[in-house]
Design an enzyme around this catalytic site. Structure first.
Site, PDB file in Angstrom:
ATOM      1  N   GLU A  77       0.818  -1.209   0.000  1.00 53.99           N
ATOM      2  CA  GLU A  77       0.000   0.000   0.000  1.00 53.99           C
ATOM      3  C   GLU A  77       0.857   1.268   0.000  1.00 53.99           C
ATOM      4  OE1 GLU A  77      -3.011  -0.053  -0.627  1.00 53.99           O
ATOM      5  OE2 GLU A  77      -3.550  -2.132  -0.197  1.00 53.99           O
ATOM      6  N   ARG A  87     -19.345   1.478   4.835  1.00 62.49           N
ATOM      7  CA  ARG A  87     -20.347   1.326   3.788  1.00 62.49           C
ATOM      8  C   ARG A  87     -19.675   0.869   2.496  1.00 62.49           C
ATOM      9  NH1 ARG A  87     -25.472   3.386   3.502  1.00 62.49           N
ATOM     10  NH2 ARG A  87     -25.052   4.917   5.145  1.00 62.49           N
ATOM     11  N   CYS A 147      -8.126  -1.870   8.063  1.00 61.01           N
ATOM     12  CA  CYS A 147      -6.775  -1.888   7.500  1.00 61.01           C
ATOM     13  C   CYS A 147      -6.273  -0.468   7.263  1.00 61.01           C
ATOM     14  CB  CYS A 147      -6.742  -2.680   6.193  1.00 61.01           C
ATOM     15  SG  CYS A 147      -7.020  -4.448   6.375  1.00 61.01           S
ATOM     16  N   HIS A 171      -1.352  -5.832   1.952  1.00 56.13           N
ATOM     17  CA  HIS A 171      -2.548  -6.666   1.838  1.00 56.13           C
ATOM     18  C   HIS A 171      -2.201  -7.989   1.141  1.00 56.13           C
ATOM     19  CE1 HIS A 171      -5.582  -3.302   2.526  1.00 56.13           C
ATOM     20  NE2 HIS A 171      -6.033  -4.302   3.251  1.00 56.13           N
TER      21      HIS A 171
END
Length: 206
Positions: A77, A87, A147, A171
């Site tokens: 990342e 959401r 995360c 990840h």
């Protein structure tokens, strides 16, 4: 060289999180003191846990692991955003964390930057993974779930309190037994090879 490696417990009704299994299996390279910590999948709890871990251990590097089931490769990342959001992108589903909390469009740290970039050598890390034969790529979104919350929290602490510390987030995909109907899976041994290669980027590196 002292590295703090974190991972997550299972969440969203699953009984496996590959990041936890990696944490249990991975070994410290020569010249590296590896501190392993399992985190709850909880927005609020992880904040204080991480602050405590950084203060207690004062690591040179913090690498956090998590599961991203919609990706076919190990993702290094690049950026974390100052936003907690449970959401789904189509607005139809809300996924609470393991404590039942479900923030939507909530700022992580009031008055802090909208985003932080990792200060880890992301391209070197991706190359190190790829050289083992394991697919890897740089990612420009850590999502908005726990995360991202962990990545942002650590990078905010680094920016404000630990200027010499390096930190980032990785990840990993689903394991085959988690997602047999789709192609977005990776064998556990490949995950271990990839994460081991990342740790070895810091071997004997002051």
């Amino acid at each position: 060289m002292k590295i703090l490696l974190t991972a997550f417990e299972p969440f969203n009704g699953r009984d496996i999180n590959p990041s936890q299994l990696i944490l249990e299996k991975i070994e410290a390279p020569e010249g590296v003191a590896l501190i392993k910590e399992l985190l709850p999948v909880e927005f609020n709890a992880t904040t204080e846990i991480l602050k405590g871990l950084l203060k207690q251990h004062q690591p040179d590097v913090v690498i956090s692991l998590g599961q991203a089931g919609n990706r076919p490769e190990i993702s290094v990342e690049r950026v974390a955003v100052n936003l907690d959001n449970c959401r789904s992108s189509n607005g139809e589903k809300i996924t609470p964390d393991n404590a039942g909390d479900a923030p939507v469009d909530q700022v992580i740290v009031e008055g802090a930057p909208q985003a932080y970039f990792t200060n880890l050598p992301v391209w070197d890390m991706v190359k190190a993974i790829q050289e083992t034969g394991v697919p890897a790529a740089v990612s420009y979104t850590a999502g908005t779930y726990v995360c991202n919350h962990v990545m942002y929290t650590v990078l905010h602490e680094v920016a404000t309190n630990y200027p010499k510390m390096k930190a980032g987030f990785i990840h990993v995909p689903f394991l085959p037994e988690q997602n047999p109907e789709k192609g977005y899976v990776m064998e556990f041994n490949d995950m271990i090879k990839g994460i081991q290669a990342i740790l070895e980027c810091f071997e004997n590196n002051p």
